[in-house]
Design an enzyme around this catalytic site. Structure first.
Site, PDB file in Angstrom:
ATOM      1  N   PRO A   1     -28.995   3.164  18.252  1.00 17.44           N
ATOM      2  CA  PRO A   1     -29.399   4.430  18.842  1.00 17.44           C
ATOM      3  C   PRO A   1     -28.337   5.604  18.354  1.00 17.44           C
ATOM      4  O   PRO A   1     -28.823   6.528  18.194  1.00 17.44           O
ATOM      5  CB  PRO A   1     -29.658   4.025  20.334  1.00 17.44           C
ATOM      6  CG  PRO A   1     -30.197   2.661  20.458  1.00 17.44           C
ATOM      7  CD  PRO A   1     -28.927   1.881  19.323  1.00 17.44           C
ATOM      8  N   TYR A   2     -27.231   5.358  18.724  1.00 13.06           N
ATOM      9  CA  TYR A   2     -26.221   6.182  18.575  1.00 13.06           C
ATOM     10  C   TYR A   2     -26.134   6.691  17.122  1.00 13.06           C
ATOM     11  O   TYR A   2     -26.001   7.811  16.442  1.00 13.06           O
ATOM     12  CB  TYR A   2     -24.869   5.840  18.775  1.00 13.06           C
ATOM     13  CG  TYR A   2     -23.697   6.579  18.354  1.00 13.06           C
ATOM     14  CD1 TYR A   2     -23.531   7.950  19.260  1.00 13.06           C
ATOM     15  CD2 TYR A   2     -22.977   6.292  17.203  1.00 13.06           C
ATOM     16  CE1 TYR A   2     -22.353   8.906  18.665  1.00 13.06           C
ATOM     17  CE2 TYR A   2     -21.868   7.009  16.900  1.00 13.06           C
ATOM     18  CZ  TYR A   2     -21.724   8.274  17.549  1.00 13.06           C
ATOM     19  OH  TYR A   2     -20.373   9.129  17.077  1.00 13.06           O
ATOM     20  N   TYR A   3     -26.273   5.685  16.056  1.00 15.51           N
ATOM     21  CA  TYR A   3     -26.368   5.980  14.641  1.00 15.51           C
ATOM     22  C   TYR A   3     -27.565   6.700  14.186  1.00 15.51           C
ATOM     23  O   TYR A   3     -27.592   7.499  13.410  1.00 15.51           O
ATOM     24  CB  TYR A   3     -26.172   4.731  13.904  1.00 15.51           C
ATOM     25  CG  TYR A   3     -24.633   4.215  13.762  1.00 15.51           C
ATOM     26  CD1 TYR A   3     -24.017   4.759  12.464  1.00 15.51           C
ATOM     27  CD2 TYR A   3     -24.019   3.328  14.505  1.00 15.51           C
ATOM     28  CE1 TYR A   3     -22.648   4.591  12.078  1.00 15.51           C
ATOM     29  CE2 TYR A   3     -22.685   3.149  14.378  1.00 15.51           C
ATOM     30  CZ  TYR A   3     -21.918   3.711  13.058  1.00 15.51           C
ATOM     31  OH  TYR A   3     -20.596   3.418  13.058  1.00 15.51           O
TER      32      TYR A   3
END
Length: 214
Positions: free
Chosen positions: A128-130
């Site tokens: 999700p961060y990427y």
């Protein structure tokens, strides 16, 4: 050139703020969320502004007023949930782009993550961060801003070497935060980095030379 450092309480943001303060070609404004975060900067004679990436675009535009560049070095951090990743690393970044445009700031440097532009490179553990970085970067490329997107590899607190490897596609690697801050500093006026994106790790080439030959 006056530079607004967004995320000035973070490790890269702190180093960059002091580099800008010490550089005769720049002045700096540090953007932080809390009074206690501003206090050390104020004690050092560094201009601060309180603003929150979860606030309004107008609040962020006011923070950027009279600046000529914005550096987005903020992040939700590893201790928060993916709700904050969405609100800070994606929506906060996009709101800061909108705010820069409203404040007539033309230059925008984004600190992203290595491989964020290729989904097949994303780490499963922090996917999700990427995704947040990927779409924030995409929005920046589609904006009217003169952007540079810097995608550093794994961040360390080792002393900087002043030597990097910078290219459109690099598979893995690490880099001291000090060298990331110096790369941001030297990118601000390096026209070869304008409207360009690149991965960044430690290497053998002096920073200024690497940026001029991306």
């Amino acid at each position: 050139m006056k530079v607004l450092v967004v995320g000035a309480n973070g490790q890269i943001g702190k180093q960059l703020t002091h580099l800008l303060q010490d550089h005769e070609g720049y002045t700096v404004r540090a953007m932080v969320r809390k009074e206690e975060q501003a206090a050390p900067y104020q004690a050092a004679g560094i201009e601060c502004v309180l603003a929150n990436l979860e606030g309004s675009v107008k609040e962020l535009a006011d923070a950027a007023k009279n600046c000529q560049a914005v550096v987005f070095a903020a992040g939700s951090g590893g201790a928060t949930g993916y709700d904050k990743t969405l609100l800070i690393d994606l929506d906060g970044a996009v709101k800061m782009m909108e705010a820069a445009e409203q404040a007539s700031v033309r230059r925008f440097v984004m600190v992203s993550a290595i491989g964020a532009h290729h989904r097949e490179y994303w780490s499963e553990e922090i996917k999700p961060y990427y995704a947040a970085k990927h779409y924030a970067d995409r929005m920046l490329r589609q904006s009217s801003l003169t952007y540079t997107i810097i995608r550093p590899g794994g961040l360390t607190n080792n002393p900087g070497t002043g030597h990097i490897a910078a290219a459109e596609n690099i598979r893995g690697g690490s880099i001291p935060r000090e060298d990331v801050a110096k790369t941001i500093l030297l990118s601000l006026d390096e026209e070869n980095t304008f409207r360009r994106s690149f991965d960044l790790i430690s290497g053998d080439t002096p920073i200024s030379e690497a940026l001029s030959s991306i």
